[in-house]
Design a protein around this motif. Structure first.
Motif, PDB file in Angstrom:
ATOM      1  N   MET B  31     -58.597  29.028 -89.128  1.00  0.00           N
ATOM      2  CA  MET B  31     -59.881  28.473 -88.713  1.00  0.00           C
ATOM      3  C   MET B  31     -59.848  28.108 -87.231  1.00  0.00           C
ATOM      4  O   MET B  31     -58.818  27.656 -86.716  1.00  0.00           O
ATOM      5  CB  MET B  31     -60.235  27.229 -89.544  1.00  0.00           C
ATOM      6  CG  MET B  31     -60.297  27.494 -91.039  1.00  0.00           C
ATOM      7  SD  MET B  31     -60.806  26.066 -92.005  1.00  0.00           S
ATOM      8  CE  MET B  31     -62.583  26.139 -91.749  1.00  0.00           C
ATOM      9  N   PHE B  33     -62.387  26.038 -84.284  1.00  0.00           N
ATOM     10  CA  PHE B  33     -63.543  25.161 -84.118  1.00  0.00           C
ATOM     11  C   PHE B  33     -63.795  24.938 -82.635  1.00  0.00           C
ATOM     12  O   PHE B  33     -62.869  24.980 -81.827  1.00  0.00           O
ATOM     13  CB  PHE B  33     -63.285  23.795 -84.763  1.00  0.00           C
ATOM     14  CG  PHE B  33     -62.920  23.839 -86.230  1.00  0.00           C
ATOM     15  CD1 PHE B  33     -61.591  23.943 -86.619  1.00  0.00           C
ATOM     16  CD2 PHE B  33     -63.898  23.753 -87.204  1.00  0.00           C
ATOM     17  CE1 PHE B  33     -61.244  23.963 -87.964  1.00  0.00           C
ATOM     18  CE2 PHE B  33     -63.549  23.777 -88.552  1.00  0.00           C
ATOM     19  CZ  PHE B  33     -62.225  23.881 -88.925  1.00  0.00           C
ATOM     20  N   TYR B  35     -65.480  21.857 -80.197  1.00  0.00           N
ATOM     21  CA  TYR B  35     -65.951  20.476 -80.131  1.00  0.00           C
ATOM     22  C   TYR B  35     -66.460  20.179 -78.725  1.00  0.00           C
ATOM     23  O   TYR B  35     -66.040  20.795 -77.744  1.00  0.00           O
ATOM     24  CB  TYR B  35     -64.804  19.495 -80.433  1.00  0.00           C
ATOM     25  CG  TYR B  35     -64.366  19.428 -81.871  1.00  0.00           C
ATOM     26  CD1 TYR B  35     -63.466  20.353 -82.390  1.00  0.00           C
ATOM     27  CD2 TYR B  35     -64.825  18.411 -82.711  1.00  0.00           C
ATOM     28  CE1 TYR B  35     -63.049  20.280 -83.707  1.00  0.00           C
ATOM     29  CE2 TYR B  35     -64.403  18.329 -84.030  1.00  0.00           C
ATOM     30  CZ  TYR B  35     -63.511  19.274 -84.527  1.00  0.00           C
ATOM     31  OH  TYR B  35     -63.094  19.191 -85.831  1.00  0.00           O
ATOM     32  N   LEU B  92     -63.673  21.485 -76.261  1.00  0.00           N
ATOM     33  CA  LEU B  92     -62.327  21.680 -76.805  1.00  0.00           C
ATOM     34  C   LEU B  92     -62.336  22.661 -77.962  1.00  0.00           C
ATOM     35  O   LEU B  92     -63.198  22.594 -78.847  1.00  0.00           O
ATOM     36  CB  LEU B  92     -61.751  20.351 -77.300  1.00  0.00           C
ATOM     37  CG  LEU B  92     -61.534  19.284 -76.241  1.00  0.00           C
ATOM     38  CD1 LEU B  92     -62.453  18.112 -76.467  1.00  0.00           C
ATOM     39  CD2 LEU B  92     -60.098  18.821 -76.246  1.00  0.00           C
ATOM     40  N   GLN B 103     -52.660  22.189 -93.317  1.00  0.00           N
ATOM     41  CA  GLN B 103     -52.442  22.423 -91.901  1.00  0.00           C
ATOM     42  C   GLN B 103     -53.419  21.566 -91.107  1.00  0.00           C
ATOM     43  O   GLN B 103     -54.623  21.741 -91.220  1.00  0.00           O
ATOM     44  CB  GLN B 103     -52.656  23.904 -91.571  1.00  0.00           C
ATOM     45  CG  GLN B 103     -51.655  24.832 -92.224  1.00  0.00           C
ATOM     46  CD  GLN B 103     -50.265  24.601 -91.686  1.00  0.00           C
ATOM     47  OE1 GLN B 103     -50.078  24.370 -90.496  1.00  0.00           O
ATOM     48  NE2 GLN B 103     -49.275  24.652 -92.569  1.00  0.00           N
ATOM     49  N   PRO B 104     -52.908  20.625 -90.298  1.00  0.00           N
ATOM     50  CA  PRO B 104     -53.823  19.803 -89.500  1.00  0.00           C
ATOM     51  C   PRO B 104     -54.413  20.612 -88.354  1.00  0.00           C
ATOM     52  O   PRO B 104     -53.891  21.652 -87.984  1.00  0.00           O
ATOM     53  CB  PRO B 104     -52.916  18.685 -88.972  1.00  0.00           C
ATOM     54  CG  PRO B 104     -51.554  19.295 -88.940  1.00  0.00           C
ATOM     55  CD  PRO B 104     -51.499  20.268 -90.085  1.00  0.00           C
ATOM     56  N   GLN B 105     -55.487  20.103 -87.789  1.00  0.00           N
ATOM     57  CA  GLN B 105     -56.101  20.749 -86.625  1.00  0.00           C
ATOM     58  C   GLN B 105     -55.330  20.368 -85.368  1.00  0.00           C
ATOM     59  O   GLN B 105     -55.010  19.205 -85.143  1.00  0.00           O
ATOM     60  CB  GLN B 105     -57.561  20.302 -86.469  1.00  0.00           C
ATOM     61  CG  GLN B 105     -58.507  20.960 -87.446  1.00  0.00           C
ATOM     62  CD  GLN B 105     -59.955  20.674 -87.127  1.00  0.00           C
ATOM     63  OE1 GLN B 105     -60.334  20.523 -85.956  1.00  0.00           O
ATOM     64  NE2 GLN B 105     -60.778  20.609 -88.160  1.00  0.00           N
ATOM     65  N   HIS B 106     -55.087  21.395 -84.548  1.00  0.00           N
ATOM     66  CA  HIS B 106     -54.481  21.187 -83.237  1.00  0.00           C
ATOM     67  C   HIS B 106     -55.488  21.597 -82.176  1.00  0.00           C
ATOM     68  O   HIS B 106     -56.269  22.530 -82.374  1.00  0.00           O
ATOM     69  CB  HIS B 106     -53.191  22.008 -83.100  1.00  0.00           C
ATOM     70  CG  HIS B 106     -52.105  21.532 -84.003  1.00  0.00           C
ATOM     71  ND1 HIS B 106     -51.285  20.481 -83.673  1.00  0.00           N
ATOM     72  CD2 HIS B 106     -51.718  21.926 -85.237  1.00  0.00           C
ATOM     73  CE1 HIS B 106     -50.423  20.261 -84.654  1.00  0.00           C
ATOM     74  NE2 HIS B 106     -50.666  21.122 -85.616  1.00  0.00           N
ATOM     75  N   PHE B 107     -55.427  20.901 -81.048  1.00  0.00           N
ATOM     76  CA  PHE B 107     -56.416  21.087 -80.000  1.00  0.00           C
ATOM     77  C   PHE B 107     -55.811  21.694 -78.741  1.00  0.00           C
ATOM     78  O   PHE B 107     -54.651  21.435 -78.402  1.00  0.00           O
ATOM     79  CB  PHE B 107     -57.055  19.745 -79.640  1.00  0.00           C
ATOM     80  CG  PHE B 107     -58.019  19.243 -80.665  1.00  0.00           C
ATOM     81  CD1 PHE B 107     -57.559  18.634 -81.831  1.00  0.00           C
ATOM     82  CD2 PHE B 107     -59.382  19.394 -80.494  1.00  0.00           C
ATOM     83  CE1 PHE B 107     -58.447  18.183 -82.798  1.00  0.00           C
ATOM     84  CE2 PHE B 107     -60.279  18.947 -81.449  1.00  0.00           C
ATOM     85  CZ  PHE B 107     -59.809  18.343 -82.604  1.00  0.00           C
ATOM     86  N   GLY B 108     -56.658  22.457 -78.041  1.00  0.00           N
ATOM     87  CA  GLY B 108     -56.306  22.888 -76.704  1.00  0.00           C
ATOM     88  C   GLY B 108     -56.516  21.747 -75.723  1.00  0.00           C
ATOM     89  O   GLY B 108     -56.966  20.660 -76.105  1.00  0.00           O
ATOM     90  N   ASP B 109     -56.224  21.992 -74.443  1.00  0.00           N
ATOM     91  CA  ASP B 109     -56.362  20.952 -73.422  1.00  0.00           C
ATOM     92  C   ASP B 109     -57.793  20.746 -72.977  1.00  0.00           C
ATOM     93  O   ASP B 109     -58.082  19.819 -72.228  1.00  0.00           O
ATOM     94  CB  ASP B 109     -55.498  21.285 -72.202  1.00  0.00           C
ATOM     95  CG  ASP B 109     -54.031  20.985 -72.457  1.00  0.00           C
ATOM     96  OD1 ASP B 109     -53.182  21.543 -71.744  1.00  0.00           O
ATOM     97  OD2 ASP B 109     -53.741  20.187 -73.379  1.00  0.00           O
ATOM     98  N   GLY B 110     -58.694  21.612 -73.421  1.00  0.00           N
ATOM     99  CA  GLY B 110     -60.096  21.403 -73.106  1.00  0.00           C
ATOM    100  C   GLY B 110     -60.528  22.039 -71.802  1.00  0.00           C
ATOM    101  O   GLY B 110     -59.712  22.371 -70.926  1.00  0.00           O
TER     102      GLY B 110
END
Lengths: 111, 116
Positions: B31, B33, B35, B92, B103-110
């Motif tokens: 997945m 996403f 934000y 983000l 699996q938790p969500q991991h984020f880019g640096d935006g």
């Protein structure tokens, strides 16, 4: 509707413990998360807890979950100046894995 | 966890123009996403990027304003169209890995976007 609430600011002295609190409304939440955002950076996943657990410990971090009261807390032991950041609580519901975030708590650590 | 790269990391744009933000992951993910984080605010989900089909938008966000592509399991783009100063935000990308179990969500640096 779904809602996640956090206090906006917390100030502690270096070496003390920090406790950041979070309340949520969605009783169907499956997982609850803590993310850290340093200035100018993205979100870093710190830890998470499954909704059928009441505690999780990971090095200096302790997460406590009171499912009855829908209350989540993050305790940081021996807080350091490098822990200064904004901490976001988030809940994941059963609908497509969407995360609902709190407003974030700005932690300030004073030497 | 997956390494997430967003481009550009920041930009300053003129009112009325459009900007496309890229999100590249170093492994296949289930997945993706997008934000938005407005200044001093929390994160709000814009949409779920679906591979090979139209994105699923949250209330208050529409495809004409935020077109999203996801041609494969490692890449997605978000376009911010006809920008106005109110679109100044951090955008983000986040991903959920392909491995089994939770699996938790991991984020880019935006991407830090300012519109003049």
């Amino acid at each position: 509707g779904e809602d996640v609430e956090q206090s906006l600011f917390l100030s502690v002295r270096e070496g003390d413990s920090s406790v950041i609190n979070c309340t949520y409304t969605d009783s169907s939440s499956t997982y609850l998360y803590w993310y850290k955002q340093e200035p100018g950076a993205g979100l870093q996943l710190l830890t998470y807890i499954f909704s059928n657990m009441d505690m999780k410990q990971d090095q200096r971090l302790t997460v406590l979950l009171n499912k009855k009261d829908k209350h989540l807390s993050l305790r940081i032991a021996d807080t350091q100046t490098g822990d200064s950041a904004i901490y976001f609580c988030a809940e994941r519901n059963n609908q497509g894995g969407k995360l609902i975030f709190g407003q974030g708590t700005e932690l300030s650590v004073k030497p | 966890s997956a390494v997430i790269s967003q481009k550009p990391s920041r930009d300053i744009c003129q009112r009325g123009t459009s900007l496309t933000i890229q999100c590249q992951v170093d492994s296949q993910v289930t997945m993706m996403f997008w934000y938005r984080q407005q200044p001093g605010q929390s994160l709000t989900l814009i949409a779920t990027a679906n591979q090979g089909s139209e994105a699923t938008y949250e209330s208050g966000f529409v495809i004409d304003k935020f077109p999203i592509s996801r041609p494969n399991l490692t890449f997605s783009t978000l376009t911010v169209s006809n920008m106005s100063p109110e679109d100044s935000s951090i955008y983000l990308c986040s991903v959920v890995g392909e491995q089994g179990g939770h699996q938790p969500q991991h984020f880019g640096d935006g991407t830090r976007l300012s519109i003049l």
